[in-house]
Write a protein that holds these residues in place. Sequence first.
Motif: not given
Length: 605
Positions: A596-602
Amino acid sequence: MRIITSVFTCLILLFCASVGYSQESSATTILEQDFSMFTDGSEATPAKVDISSYSSGKLSATLTGWTGRKVYEAGGTLYIGAGSSSYLTTPKLNTSANSGIFKIILEVRAEADYGNAITCQVGYSTAETMIVSDDKWHTVEFISEKGSSSTALKISSMFNGFYIRKITVLSSDKFLKAPQASFPTDFDGKSFTAKWTRCATATGYIISVYTKDEQGNKNIIVSEEVASSVLSKKIEIAEPKDKMFFSVRAKNANTESKESDEWEIKEVITAIDAPTALEATNITATGFTANWSAVDKASSYILNIYKHEVLKENRTVTVLSENFEGITKGTKTNVDYPATLSEMLDKYTKVPGWSAYQHCYVAGHVGFAPFGSTATLTSPEIDLSANNGAFSVTFDLDALINDQEVLVELLNQNEVVLEAKTLTATTSIVNVSASFTKGVNTSYIRITYKGSSKIFVTNFNITQDLKAGDTVRTIHSMSEDITETSRNITDIALTDDIYFTYTVQAVAISANSDGEEIKLTSNPSNTIEVKKTVGVESNTTTKDLIFANGDDINVMLSADGIISIYNANGSLIQRVNGQAGMNVIKNNDKFIIVVTANNTAKILK
């Protein structure tokens, strides 16, 4: 195909109509009695004399062999008093023909506009109950298998009084009692076990599973016949529908019975998991967004928000106050009864969470009407652990008759009674009080009345003497029927001394053993704390929340934006225009990367 189904349905209806007509036309009349000769009084104002009493004797003098108790003339009908202690009994009848199977037909009217339950006992057997839901005249009937050479019928009601104007008793070899089907408790989506009671002269049973259109017309999807020795059958449904029903009817060489009670086929849920409450987002001085995870089989959620105030000085604090001003109907001589014995009172109260049982309403009051049983009024959950658990309860109390004993109990979350006080209600309104010393952080106050009269409660208050630095927790709101997994809260004020917490509960729709719809509520989730953000009016730096929920990906965005999903090779496989709040995305891949604009998740599923 639709035309064939419609023709088939019409043929079935015509067959059933012709069977009903032939049953009545070929029947032998055992008794046919109206009460037009009892002309005193009227339906609006029945006569005052009990004609079944020894002092009057008019009932048995006019109709030989008839007896009763609290039977009054009512302008060509009879009025029978309230409850099972009032009744009308026929002479002994010979109903032994056709294996003791016969039909009773009653023309009755409830006194109360909400109806009554009319009962008819055949000899010494269990009484049959027939429900009428208003105060209009109704013809009710049932088939009994308990006939004998000397059978009396005893007719009464379960609640208020009722009127009766005619009784007919018929015998025919075409009469066949309908079985009583049971609610199916083992439906797994494709099959269930149908169960029913035995009918004495049945040679077999027909089980029908069907759907219904908007007009109530049935569309049969399963029809199975079994022998008379079979009283349960596993039913497989090849193509299940969203809403299905089943019923059973008996048959023999002469006729088919009416359908049994109809049951909706639905899954029975016995427990539901609690949600996981997630960190609040969009925190400002006047609001925040509460977030939580989805729960399998939940139909809705309950959001509980609590206000916490840290006291600056010593003072007496009103922890809970309720005057029931939302109750506007009823007087103490003409109370208003609810539709159900047990009820949540949120629509009447300032603070949610009040509940009542065996109650009634008087404007500005909750009434207790147990009819010799037990009536209760229970407060919302309250934290009463401060001041070493010491607190006081006060409320206004009165009764219809003097010296009514009232119990005030302190309960914990497991409904264990920690303390109890006994008070006395009189016909004068008195502000009563009780002191307690064992309050805990999850407390409830329950008022109980077990008398045969009525009592009334209003202006309820709980107070505690607290010190500077103590924290007062009160219920801010309890929002029900939430179908999403977030809720914006806009009616708070976060200060240095005031903060809020929230918990969430999942709700599932299920059914009890009688097939009645019930709501199952989970335990509360973990607690999330929401405090004023120092030096910042709005918490704009909170990262978007990303987590897996089964095959779904839940993404909580702080603002509208793009949600991108990549596979293990780094290839873009999904791109979603997300909206502020919770976004649920279907994805079956075992490993993905969500950006997303302010987060990344695996995410590994």
